[in-house]
Design a protein around this motif. Structure first.
Motif, PDB file in Angstrom:
ATOM      1  N   ALA A  15       4.801  31.362  25.910  1.00 31.70           N
ATOM      2  CA  ALA A  15       4.209  31.786  26.930  1.00 31.70           C
ATOM      3  C   ALA A  15       4.608  30.834  28.043  1.00 31.70           C
ATOM      4  O   ALA A  15       4.514  29.598  28.062  1.00 31.70           O
ATOM      5  N   PHE A  16       4.552  31.416  29.352  1.00 34.08           N
ATOM      6  CA  PHE A  16       4.561  30.580  30.516  1.00 34.08           C
ATOM      7  C   PHE A  16       2.891  30.281  31.139  1.00 34.08           C
ATOM      8  O   PHE A  16       2.484  31.271  31.550  1.00 34.08           O
ATOM      9  N   ARG A  17       2.554  29.089  31.101  1.00 32.49           N
ATOM     10  CA  ARG A  17       1.187  28.831  31.407  1.00 32.49           C
ATOM     11  C   ARG A  17       1.647  27.921  32.822  1.00 32.49           C
ATOM     12  O   ARG A  17       2.474  27.226  33.044  1.00 32.49           O
ATOM     13  N   ARG A  18       0.689  28.181  33.892  1.00 27.34           N
ATOM     14  CA  ARG A  18       0.589  27.297  34.985  1.00 27.34           C
ATOM     15  C   ARG A  18       0.370  26.300  34.754  1.00 27.34           C
ATOM     16  O   ARG A  18      -0.412  25.572  33.943  1.00 27.34           O
ATOM     17  N   THR A  19       1.072  25.271  35.791  1.00 23.04           N
ATOM     18  CA  THR A  19       0.842  23.658  35.588  1.00 23.04           C
ATOM     19  C   THR A  19      -0.374  23.524  36.442  1.00 23.04           C
ATOM     20  O   THR A  19      -1.074  22.214  36.119  1.00 23.04           O
ATOM     21  N   ASP A  20      -0.778  24.348  37.408  1.00 19.37           N
ATOM     22  CA  ASP A  20      -1.866  24.159  38.382  1.00 19.37           C
ATOM     23  C   ASP A  20      -1.448  22.817  39.244  1.00 19.37           C
ATOM     24  O   ASP A  20      -2.481  22.203  39.899  1.00 19.37           O
ATOM     25  N   ASP A  21      -0.305  22.302  39.435  1.00 23.28           N
ATOM     26  CA  ASP A  21       0.138  21.486  40.332  1.00 23.28           C
ATOM     27  C   ASP A  21       0.692  22.259  41.698  1.00 23.28           C
ATOM     28  O   ASP A  21       1.744  22.578  41.489  1.00 23.28           O
ATOM     29  N   TYR A  22       0.080  22.000  42.500  1.00 27.21           N
ATOM     30  CA  TYR A  22       0.301  22.968  43.812  1.00 27.21           C
ATOM     31  C   TYR A  22       1.123  21.985  44.877  1.00 27.21           C
ATOM     32  O   TYR A  22       1.572  22.463  45.824  1.00 27.21           O
ATOM     33  N   THR A  23       1.641  20.702  44.470  1.00 29.25           N
ATOM     34  CA  THR A  23       2.626  19.961  45.162  1.00 29.25           C
ATOM     35  C   THR A  23       3.785  20.475  45.523  1.00 29.25           C
ATOM     36  O   THR A  23       4.188  20.892  44.501  1.00 29.25           O
ATOM     37  N   PRO A  24       4.484  21.024  46.807  1.00 22.91           N
ATOM     38  CA  PRO A  24       5.581  21.512  46.823  1.00 22.91           C
ATOM     39  C   PRO A  24       6.685  20.836  46.358  1.00 22.91           C
ATOM     40  O   PRO A  24       6.992  19.323  46.036  1.00 22.91           O
TER      41      PRO A  24
ATOM     42  N   THR B  87       7.453  20.729  42.894  1.00 18.78           N
ATOM     43  CA  THR B  87       6.909  20.341  41.448  1.00 18.78           C
ATOM     44  C   THR B  87       6.911  21.612  40.685  1.00 18.78           C
ATOM     45  O   THR B  87       6.710  22.908  41.176  1.00 18.78           O
ATOM     46  N   PRO B  88       7.155  21.606  39.366  1.00 20.78           N
ATOM     47  CA  PRO B  88       7.112  22.803  38.416  1.00 20.78           C
ATOM     48  C   PRO B  88       5.769  23.522  38.500  1.00 20.78           C
ATOM     49  O   PRO B  88       4.568  22.880  38.568  1.00 20.78           O
ATOM     50  N   LYS B  89       5.748  24.758  38.599  1.00 22.00           N
ATOM     51  CA  LYS B  89       4.433  25.666  38.653  1.00 22.00           C
ATOM     52  C   LYS B  89       4.149  26.263  37.337  1.00 22.00           C
ATOM     53  O   LYS B  89       3.054  26.852  37.177  1.00 22.00           O
TER      54      LYS B  89
ATOM     55  N   ASN C  59       4.957  39.803  40.912  1.00 23.07           N
ATOM     56  CA  ASN C  59       4.591  40.224  42.250  1.00 23.07           C
ATOM     57  C   ASN C  59       4.454  38.991  42.874  1.00 23.07           C
ATOM     58  O   ASN C  59       4.059  37.873  42.511  1.00 23.07           O
ATOM     59  N   TYR C  60       4.191  39.279  44.211  1.00 20.61           N
ATOM     60  CA  TYR C  60       3.908  38.278  45.266  1.00 20.61           C
ATOM     61  C   TYR C  60       2.659  37.679  44.793  1.00 20.61           C
ATOM     62  O   TYR C  60       2.323  36.444  44.918  1.00 20.61           O
ATOM     63  N   ARG C  61       1.719  38.335  44.239  1.00 22.83           N
ATOM     64  CA  ARG C  61       0.384  37.693  44.056  1.00 22.83           C
ATOM     65  C   ARG C  61       0.740  36.710  42.814  1.00 22.83           C
ATOM     66  O   ARG C  61      -0.116  35.663  42.882  1.00 22.83           O
ATOM     67  N   ASP C  62       1.678  36.966  42.078  1.00 23.96           N
ATOM     68  CA  ASP C  62       1.691  35.850  40.871  1.00 23.96           C
ATOM     69  C   ASP C  62       2.296  34.441  41.400  1.00 23.96           C
ATOM     70  O   ASP C  62       1.798  33.455  41.310  1.00 23.96           O
ATOM     71  N   ALA C  63       3.227  34.747  42.533  1.00 20.36           N
ATOM     72  CA  ALA C  63       3.673  33.400  43.262  1.00 20.36           C
ATOM     73  C   ALA C  63       2.528  32.784  43.894  1.00 20.36           C
ATOM     74  O   ALA C  63       2.735  31.442  44.004  1.00 20.36           O
ATOM     75  N   ASN C  64       1.680  33.560  44.561  1.00 17.26           N
ATOM     76  CA  ASN C  64       0.484  33.059  45.325  1.00 17.26           C
ATOM     77  C   ASN C  64      -0.250  32.361  44.438  1.00 17.26           C
ATOM     78  O   ASN C  64      -0.636  31.014  44.697  1.00 17.26           O
ATOM     79  N   ILE C  65      -0.616  32.978  42.997  1.00 15.25           N
ATOM     80  CA  ILE C  65      -1.554  32.135  42.455  1.00 15.25           C
ATOM     81  C   ILE C  65      -0.878  30.763  41.968  1.00 15.25           C
ATOM     82  O   ILE C  65      -1.495  29.795  41.779  1.00 15.25           O
ATOM     83  N   ALA C  66       0.307  30.887  41.515  1.00 14.44           N
ATOM     84  CA  ALA C  66       1.006  29.795  40.886  1.00 14.44           C
ATOM     85  C   ALA C  66       1.070  28.635  41.978  1.00 14.44           C
ATOM     86  O   ALA C  66       1.318  27.547  41.535  1.00 14.44           O
ATOM     87  N   ASN C  67       1.121  28.885  43.235  1.00 10.85           N
ATOM     88  CA  ASN C  67       1.283  27.892  44.492  1.00 10.85           C
ATOM     89  C   ASN C  67      -0.317  27.577  44.884  1.00 10.85           C
ATOM     90  O   ASN C  67      -0.384  26.979  45.939  1.00 10.85           O
TER      91      ASN C  67
ATOM     92  N   ALA D 217      12.025  31.590  34.474  1.00 10.15           N
ATOM     93  CA  ALA D 217      10.616  32.142  34.883  1.00 10.15           C
ATOM     94  C   ALA D 217      10.375  31.372  36.242  1.00 10.15           C
ATOM     95  O   ALA D 217       9.784  32.069  37.290  1.00 10.15           O
ATOM     96  N   GLU D 218      10.586  29.982  36.143  1.00  8.01           N
ATOM     97  CA  GLU D 218      10.304  29.308  37.451  1.00  8.01           C
ATOM     98  C   GLU D 218      11.070  29.832  38.692  1.00  8.01           C
ATOM     99  O   GLU D 218      10.546  29.758  39.693  1.00  8.01           O
ATOM    100  N   GLU D 219      12.433  29.802  38.336  1.00 11.35           N
ATOM    101  CA  GLU D 219      13.336  30.311  39.404  1.00 11.35           C
ATOM    102  C   GLU D 219      12.744  31.623  39.940  1.00 11.35           C
ATOM    103  O   GLU D 219      12.997  31.856  41.119  1.00 11.35           O
ATOM    104  N   ALA D 220      12.597  32.515  39.035  1.00 12.25           N
ATOM    105  CA  ALA D 220      12.107  33.916  39.600  1.00 12.25           C
ATOM    106  C   ALA D 220      10.823  33.689  40.255  1.00 12.25           C
ATOM    107  O   ALA D 220      10.775  34.668  41.344  1.00 12.25           O
ATOM    108  N   VAL D 221       9.859  33.289  40.154  1.00 17.93           N
ATOM    109  CA  VAL D 221       8.499  32.833  40.898  1.00 17.93           C
ATOM    110  C   VAL D 221       8.975  32.416  41.991  1.00 17.93           C
ATOM    111  O   VAL D 221       8.447  32.770  43.082  1.00 17.93           O
ATOM    112  N   GLN D 222       9.844  31.320  42.120  1.00 18.93           N
ATOM    113  CA  GLN D 222      10.109  30.721  43.439  1.00 18.93           C
ATOM    114  C   GLN D 222      10.946  31.615  44.213  1.00 18.93           C
ATOM    115  O   GLN D 222      10.601  31.616  45.391  1.00 18.93           O
TER     116      GLN D 222
END
Length: 349
Positions: free
Chosen positions: A11-20, A22-24, A51-59, A329-334
């Protein structure tokens, strides 16, 4: 339970690192919640739509609390490979996807619980859910198309409720929900006004949907775009708006909606500023607007939408923008975060 011989998942879990920069996301291997509860099922995931919602949560941009380091995404399609001993409505081999608000079954529930927010999402190769929150997906669709239904598809379906043939809808942007709404609106005999900040995207849409032609407006080069929408409708206004900008566009959306019309608020893509809502109350009263919030839909809405799709055998491959392998997944979210897509972005497992 039926024995599927699967005990772990990736599974892909969020890193919760919101620094531009960095891996999400972080790929993890973890135990599945086994043995299955009596009414739970184990699903092998074949596709996950972003969805955009996912990218927004990850960031770090989600306006609601989220589970720390949770699994991302709420749009998925998979195959049941094991069932609990008391499962009644589903069976091994069924094609299913979970609803995104697992408390929203009939539409009368007072609580909510959102996948990828206050509970884990679906960006994994296997997921476990109670049968009550799973819906059977149309069998005529491939996995990639089917994965777009639970969130983006049902949101568009819910946003357009109440429309009649010959009415006009304003659809904002070219993301997943917007393209779903455009497709459904065309199928329902509605006139479409499409807005975007990109002339290139608008030109692509005019070419793709040329008969009958759609009307377009660039909201960046035309700051008073609501006035242009009014002109396009002879001063009357559109009957309904699929509104996804939030505070930055809501009042203008209402100003170009006919008196007594509907604004379906499905998202919040723009930077949210309460100061933009200074005319909100006066505009609602003046134009007698019905403003309704759309959080996808209930399980019943999802079932109704799937039934409609199956009855018409509606293809969905034409709203797929790009398919990434699960490992990217990282590239797709970005990609979604940067707004590059026209339509849906999907991970294939």
């Amino acid at each position: 339970m039926s024995n599927a011989q699967v005990t772990t998942r990736q599974a892909f879990r969020r890193t919760d690192d919101y620094t531009p920069g960095t891996p999400k996301l972080k790929l993890v291997k973890e135990d599945l919640p086994l043995p299955l509860a009596p009414t739970s099922v184990l699903v092998k995931v074949h596709a996950v739509a972003i969805n955009y919602r996912d990218a927004n949560i990850a960031n770090g941009g989600n306006p609601w609390p989220v589970l720390p380091n949770g699994i991302l995404c709420n749009d998925a399609a998979g195959e049941i490979i094991a069932v609990g001993e008391k499962v009644k409505a589903l069976a091994v081999g069924d094609r299913v996807g979970p609803i995104i608000d697992t408390e929203y079954i009939s539409g009368r529930e007072v609580g909510r619980s959102w996948l990828a927010a206050d509970e884990d999402g679906v960006m994994a190769d296997h997921i476990v859910f109670d049968e009550a929150v799973l819906c059977k997906l149309p069998v005529y669709l491939d996995w990639i198309s089917a994965s777009t239904i639970p969130c983006a598809g049902v949101t568009a379906w819910s946003a357009l409720k109440g429309m009649s043939i010959g009415q006009t809808v304003l659809i904002q942007g070219t993301g997943g929900v917007s393209m779903f709404a455009l497709k459904l609106a065309r199928a329902a005999g509605l006139r479409v006004v499409l807005s975007s900040s990109s002339d290139k995207k608008l030109q692509q849409m005019r070419e793709k949907f040329s008969n009958p032609p759609i009307l377009t407006v660039n909201y960046t080069t035309t700051p008073d775009w609501h006035k242009e929408v009014l002109e396009l409708t002879g001063g009357v206004g559109v009957d309904i708006v699929v509104e996804n900008g939030g505070t930055g566009s809501l009042v203008k959306s209402m100003k170009c909606t006919r008196r007594g019309g509907i604004v379906s608020q499905v998202g919040y893509l723009s930077k949210q500023n309460p100061m933009d809502l200074a005319e909100l109350v006066s505009t609602i009263i003046d134009r007698r607007i019905i403003l309704r919030g759309i959080n996808a839909g209930s399980k019943y809405d999802t079932e109704d939408f799937c039934a409609a799709l199956s009855a018409c055998q509606t293809p969905l491959d034409d709203i797929i923008d790009k398919v990434f392998p699960f490992e990217q997944a990282e590239e797709a979210v970005q990609y979604v975060w940067e707004g590059k897509q026209i339509g849906k972005v999907v991970l294939k497992l």
